[in-house]
Design a protein around this motif. Structure first.
Motif, PDB file in Angstrom:
ATOM      1  N   UNK A   1      23.724  74.200   8.682  1.00 10.49           N
ATOM      2  CA  UNK A   1      22.827  75.335   8.439  1.00 10.49           C
ATOM      3  C   UNK A   1      22.167  75.255   7.063  1.00 10.49           C
ATOM      4  N   UNK A   2      22.725  74.424   6.190  1.00  9.69           N
ATOM      5  CA  UNK A   2      22.135  74.217   4.868  1.00  9.69           C
ATOM      6  C   UNK A   2      21.067  73.129   4.883  1.00  9.69           C
ATOM      7  N   UNK A   3      20.816  72.552   6.060  1.00  5.99           N
ATOM      8  CA  UNK A   3      19.750  71.569   6.192  1.00  5.99           C
ATOM      9  C   UNK A   3      20.129  70.153   5.834  1.00  5.99           C
ATOM     10  N   UNK A   4      21.422  69.844   5.855  1.00  6.67           N
ATOM     11  CA  UNK A   4      21.866  68.497   5.491  1.00  6.67           C
ATOM     12  C   UNK A   4      22.446  67.799   6.707  1.00  6.67           C
ATOM     13  N   UNK A   5      22.582  66.468   6.599  1.00  4.05           N
ATOM     14  CA  UNK A   5      23.209  65.697   7.668  1.00  4.05           C
ATOM     15  C   UNK A   5      24.724  65.811   7.563  1.00  4.05           C
ATOM     16  N   UNK A   6      25.373  65.955   8.702  1.00  8.82           N
ATOM     17  CA  UNK A   6      26.825  66.130   8.724  1.00  8.82           C
ATOM     18  C   UNK A   6      27.440  65.155   9.723  1.00  8.82           C
ATOM     19  N   UNK A   7      28.490  64.471   9.287  1.00  5.91           N
ATOM     20  CA  UNK A   7      29.236  63.567  10.158  1.00  5.91           C
ATOM     21  C   UNK A   7      30.690  64.005  10.186  1.00  5.91           C
ATOM     22  N   UNK A   8      31.251  64.121  11.377  1.00  2.00           N
ATOM     23  CA  UNK A   8      32.666  64.452  11.526  1.00  2.00           C
ATOM     24  C   UNK A   8      33.459  63.184  11.793  1.00  2.00           C
ATOM     25  N   UNK A   9      34.578  63.029  11.103  1.00  5.36           N
ATOM     26  CA  UNK A   9      35.410  61.836  11.242  1.00  5.36           C
ATOM     27  C   UNK A   9      36.867  62.259  11.376  1.00  5.36           C
ATOM     28  N   UNK A  10      37.525  61.785  12.419  1.00  8.02           N
ATOM     29  CA  UNK A  10      38.939  62.074  12.621  1.00  8.02           C
ATOM     30  C   UNK A  10      39.772  60.869  12.204  1.00  8.02           C
ATOM     31  N   UNK A  11      40.816  61.110  11.414  1.00  8.39           N
ATOM     32  CA  UNK A  11      41.732  60.038  11.023  1.00  8.39           C
ATOM     33  C   UNK A  11      43.038  60.654  10.551  1.00  8.39           C
ATOM     34  N   UNK A  12      44.126  59.947  10.795  1.00 12.81           N
ATOM     35  CA  UNK A  12      45.451  60.388  10.375  1.00 12.81           C
ATOM     36  C   UNK A  12      45.821  59.694   9.067  1.00 12.81           C
ATOM     37  N   UNK A  13      45.644  60.393   7.963  1.00 12.37           N
ATOM     38  CA  UNK A  13      45.902  59.783   6.657  1.00 12.37           C
ATOM     39  C   UNK A  13      47.386  59.745   6.296  1.00 12.37           C
ATOM     40  N   UNK A  14      48.243  60.282   7.157  1.00 10.24           N
ATOM     41  CA  UNK A  14      49.677  60.085   6.944  1.00 10.24           C
ATOM     42  C   UNK A  14      50.121  58.736   7.485  1.00 10.24           C
ATOM     43  N   UNK A  15      49.252  58.067   8.239  1.00  8.28           N
ATOM     44  CA  UNK A  15      49.566  56.756   8.812  1.00  8.28           C
ATOM     45  C   UNK A  15      49.185  55.641   7.839  1.00  8.28           C
TER      46      UNK A  15
END
Length: 244
Positions: free
Chosen positions: A51-65
């Motif tokens: 909504x702020x007019x920027x590009x957004x990428x969602x990334x899933x990762x398990x950083x405990x691994x």
């Protein structure tokens, strides 16, 4: 038109990470939002950022691994100019009750992940002669807390990592700073303590209240800006004069 900065925030689905991501989006940064298991919450944050007019990428990762950082960076579309290392876990209890598995997860998410995320982000920052890395520690990473020995150990490592890395990369125009909040009203806090317990802790804080994620985000946004270019290797602890 000035090219937008690329920011990556780990642990961005809620709390401090979500607030920082939104603040950076409002400042005009394209954002990569990392999350582990809270997909719905992460998408809500993504919608707010878009909504702020920027590009957004969602990334899933398990950083405990062990391979969590590779999971993350394999999905990042553009190397970040700004890296906010916020992902974390809480841990409360006696040292005698800590299991090797808990130790591994805590050290992976708080120490291994920031170290290797920075390692993978730095080539781009070094090439362009500019970069911002912000680590999120805790007041307990500075002074330590009983019944939180494991958490304090991990967060203390974040402080030392920040100071050492800042000295190494400062000649290349890159800053590395640490935010070490005191008590902030997030789900991590409200989920770990009852309202009565929280009220008892607040009584010890001279400011008489908990901080907010938005206050931490404001500090992060300042550290990302050009005006903060000479602030490097510092540990800043917004804690209401609880520890100073």
């Amino acid at each position: 038109m000035k090219e937008r900065k690329q920011a990556c925030v780990t642990g961005a689905s809620r709390g401090i990470g979500a607030a920082i991501a939104l603040r950076l989006a409002r400042a005009g940064c394209n954002v990569t939002l990392h999350y582990h298991s809270s997909a719905r919450e992460a998408e809500q944050v993504a919608e707010q950022c878009r909504a702020e007019g920027v590009e957004v990428t969602l990334v899933q990762a398990d950083l405990t691994a062990v391979d969590g950082v590779e999971q993350l960076f394999d999905q990042i579309l553009k190397s970040p100019d700004v890296l906010v290392l916020n992902a974390g876990l809480s841990s409360y209890g006696l040292i005698q009750d800590v299991t090797p598995d808990e130790w591994e997860k805590m050290m992976n998410v708080h120490v291994r992940a920031p170290f290797f995320c920075a390692r993978l982000a730095l080539p781009h920052m070094l090439r362009q002669g500019w970069g911002r890395i912000i680590t999120i520690s805790s007041i307990w990473g500075i002074t330590g807390a009983s019944f939180e020995v494991l958490y304090s150990t991990a967060k203390g490592a974040v402080v030392s990592f920040t100071k050492a890395l800042a000295k190494e990369v400062a000649p290349a125009g890159i800053t590395v700073n640490c935010i070490a909040p005191g008590m902030v009203r997030t789900e991590m806090m409200t989920g770990a303590f009852s309202e009565e317990e929280l009220a008892g802790i607040v009584e010890e804080i001279p400011a008489g209240r908990m901080g907010t994620p938005e206050e931490i985000a404001a500090l992060a946004a300042f550290l990302v800006g050009d005006e903060a270019g000479y602030i490097n290797g510092q540990v800043i602890s917004p804690n209401g004069a609880w520890y100073c």
